[in-house]
Design an enzyme around this catalytic site. Sequence first.
Site, PDB file in Angstrom:
ATOM      1  N   SER A  51      -3.208  11.764   3.579  1.00 39.11           N
ATOM      2  CA  SER A  51      -2.518  10.831   4.264  1.00 39.11           C
ATOM      3  C   SER A  51      -1.200  11.339   4.681  1.00 39.11           C
ATOM      4  O   SER A  51      -0.385  10.881   5.407  1.00 39.11           O
ATOM      5  CB  SER A  51      -2.458   9.735   3.481  1.00 39.11           C
ATOM      6  OG  SER A  51      -3.542   8.997   3.477  1.00 39.11           O
ATOM      7  N   GLY A 230      -6.067   7.741   4.961  1.00 39.99           N
ATOM      8  CA  GLY A 230      -5.733   8.925   5.907  1.00 39.99           C
ATOM      9  C   GLY A 230      -4.575   8.682   6.557  1.00 39.99           C
ATOM     10  O   GLY A 230      -3.532   7.944   6.587  1.00 39.99           O
ATOM     11  N   GLY A 232      -1.647   9.395  10.159  1.00 41.33           N
ATOM     12  CA  GLY A 232      -1.747   8.956  11.543  1.00 41.33           C
ATOM     13  C   GLY A 232      -1.597   7.579  11.751  1.00 41.33           C
ATOM     14  O   GLY A 232      -1.417   6.783  11.149  1.00 41.33           O
ATOM     15  N   CYS A 258      -5.825   1.453   2.570  1.00 41.67           N
ATOM     16  CA  CYS A 258      -4.672   2.040   3.232  1.00 41.67           C
ATOM     17  C   CYS A 258      -4.955   2.239   4.842  1.00 41.67           C
ATOM     18  O   CYS A 258      -5.023   1.198   5.387  1.00 41.67           O
ATOM     19  CB  CYS A 258      -4.156   3.428   2.747  1.00 41.67           C
ATOM     20  SG  CYS A 258      -2.508   4.000   3.390  1.00 41.67           S
ATOM     21  N   LEU A 259      -5.133   3.277   5.079  1.00 44.15           N
ATOM     22  CA  LEU A 259      -5.697   3.377   6.810  1.00 44.15           C
ATOM     23  C   LEU A 259      -6.974   2.559   7.051  1.00 44.15           C
ATOM     24  O   LEU A 259      -7.147   1.780   8.052  1.00 44.15           O
ATOM     25  CB  LEU A 259      -6.024   4.694   7.043  1.00 44.15           C
ATOM     26  CG  LEU A 259      -6.253   5.149   8.493  1.00 44.15           C
ATOM     27  CD1 LEU A 259      -5.308   4.440   9.700  1.00 44.15           C
ATOM     28  CD2 LEU A 259      -6.424   6.439   8.923  1.00 44.15           C
ATOM     29  N   GLN A 262      -6.022  -1.061   7.365  1.00 42.48           N
ATOM     30  CA  GLN A 262      -5.345  -0.989   8.706  1.00 42.48           C
ATOM     31  C   GLN A 262      -6.829  -1.020   9.728  1.00 42.48           C
ATOM     32  O   GLN A 262      -6.848  -1.999  10.742  1.00 42.48           O
ATOM     33  CB  GLN A 262      -4.651   0.067   8.941  1.00 42.48           C
ATOM     34  CG  GLN A 262      -3.284  -0.136   8.086  1.00 42.48           C
ATOM     35  CD  GLN A 262      -2.477   1.152   8.314  1.00 42.48           C
ATOM     36  OE1 GLN A 262      -2.685   2.231   8.863  1.00 42.48           O
ATOM     37  NE2 GLN A 262      -1.662   1.070   7.397  1.00 42.48           N
ATOM     38  N   ASN A 300       1.532   4.742   0.088  1.00 43.98           N
ATOM     39  CA  ASN A 300       1.706   5.599   1.182  1.00 43.98           C
ATOM     40  C   ASN A 300       1.366   5.206   2.286  1.00 43.98           C
ATOM     41  O   ASN A 300       0.210   5.645   2.788  1.00 43.98           O
ATOM     42  CB  ASN A 300       0.954   7.087   0.573  1.00 43.98           C
ATOM     43  CG  ASN A 300       1.106   8.128   1.817  1.00 43.98           C
ATOM     44  OD1 ASN A 300       1.881   8.068   2.344  1.00 43.98           O
ATOM     45  ND2 ASN A 300       0.125   9.195   1.787  1.00 43.98           N
ATOM     46  N   GLY A 302       2.982   4.417   6.499  1.00 46.98           N
ATOM     47  CA  GLY A 302       3.878   4.099   7.411  1.00 46.98           C
ATOM     48  C   GLY A 302       4.031   3.073   8.388  1.00 46.98           C
ATOM     49  O   GLY A 302       4.602   2.866   9.267  1.00 46.98           O
ATOM     50  N   HIS A 344      -2.675   1.849  -2.913  1.00 51.68           N
ATOM     51  CA  HIS A 344      -4.013   2.753  -3.663  1.00 51.68           C
ATOM     52  C   HIS A 344      -4.249   2.396  -5.000  1.00 51.68           C
ATOM     53  O   HIS A 344      -3.547   2.767  -5.857  1.00 51.68           O
ATOM     54  CB  HIS A 344      -3.182   4.246  -3.509  1.00 51.68           C
ATOM     55  CG  HIS A 344      -3.235   4.717  -2.022  1.00 51.68           C
ATOM     56  ND1 HIS A 344      -4.048   5.598  -1.632  1.00 51.68           N
ATOM     57  CD2 HIS A 344      -2.377   4.661  -1.030  1.00 51.68           C
ATOM     58  CE1 HIS A 344      -4.097   5.996  -0.475  1.00 51.68           C
ATOM     59  NE2 HIS A 344      -2.781   5.282  -0.099  1.00 51.68           N
ATOM     60  N   GLU A 346      -6.639   3.821  -6.773  1.00 53.71           N
ATOM     61  CA  GLU A 346      -6.898   4.903  -7.567  1.00 53.71           C
ATOM     62  C   GLU A 346      -5.956   5.776  -8.142  1.00 53.71           C
ATOM     63  O   GLU A 346      -6.053   5.848  -9.372  1.00 53.71           O
ATOM     64  CB  GLU A 346      -7.640   5.811  -6.881  1.00 53.71           C
ATOM     65  CG  GLU A 346      -6.757   6.664  -5.699  1.00 53.71           C
ATOM     66  CD  GLU A 346      -6.086   6.206  -4.651  1.00 53.71           C
ATOM     67  OE1 GLU A 346      -5.236   6.691  -4.052  1.00 53.71           O
ATOM     68  OE2 GLU A 346      -6.636   5.227  -4.227  1.00 53.71           O
TER      69      GLU A 346
END
Length: 366
Positions: A51, A230, A232, A258-259, A262, A300, A302, A344, A346
């Site tokens: 990520s 991940g 980007g 996370c990604l 989204q 983590n 953005g 996260h 984990e």
Amino acid sequence: MKITESTPAVLLLQDGTLFHGKALGKIGTHGGEICFNTGMTGYQEIYTDPSYAGQVIINTTAHIGNYGVMDAQEAESNQVQIAGMVCNEFSSVNSRFTATGSLQDYLEKAGIVGISGIDTRALVRHIRTKGVMNCLISSEIFDIDSLKKELAKVPDMEGLELSSQVCTQETYFLGSENADFKVAVLDLGVKKSILSNLTDRGCYLKVFPAKTSFEEITAWQPDGYFVSNGPGDPAVMPYAVETVSQFLASDKPVFGICLGHQILAQVCGLSTYKMHNGHRGLNHPVKNLETGLSEITSQNHGFAVRMEELSTSSQASLTHINLNDQTVEGLRVKGKKAFSVQHHPEASPGPHDSRYLFDQFIDLMR
């Protein structure tokens, strides 16, 4: 050229701010989006997290490198993923007897350009005020105009698709074939500790590259689908949105982190946006609105899901909220066995408050 304690380096930010320090890792010049992580431990897990691809990490904890590295146990992928590293005090030697090597050798071998001796408190305060931006670290170029020309070549994270670059390029299996559940993992930049949390709970995994078609994935006849973390911008990944929408239509359990969270949000018609400085660290408080309990989480990211759209959505409901800034931390898809979280669970170095989410996924498959 070998780095010594007196080898100079510079850090140039996109807004023209310049910092002088000492070189670490490899002699060279490299840039990326600068961001900070507030974790007090787990630096190897940070550097190997896919990520973080394309990003230069500021470690806010004062001492980095003092416990060395342990490749097999503490790496989240098969290589260092960050674009550069910034810290205050850097130790090229380590005192942990179980370490397999020094962080200096580890970063140098990986070709990572870094800088230490920086007032990271001042730097982080600057980033918190101005927002994340691109930067350049160099231990070979010291002319400001030349540095600015190199910095101009660094791509912006907004609009950047990176998952297909960092994910596995071939499918692979993890766990026992005799496990209770078969889980198809869409690898957008997955961490090893996420996979181990699934195999430890009786899952046999088949991990697929990011752009694998739904037809190929579903041919394996999994019991559930996992959509990974991940790097980007999630807004430029229509291929993943299409695949996950088909996961959802299958009526089998879907879990995203996370990604992956989204992307699931986009399937529900929600949009994402780039945050002022993101959330990165091991100490972010999150409230589970379904249980009323709060958790300390590892984060983590953005980018985030738009709260104003989720609060009025007919397709998804809010399940978790960030207690620092009230941003979206989790959602559940209405009428489906599908949910996701921005943080996260984990959290390999800890905290482990949110690992119950893996058990919820298992319960849905059961």
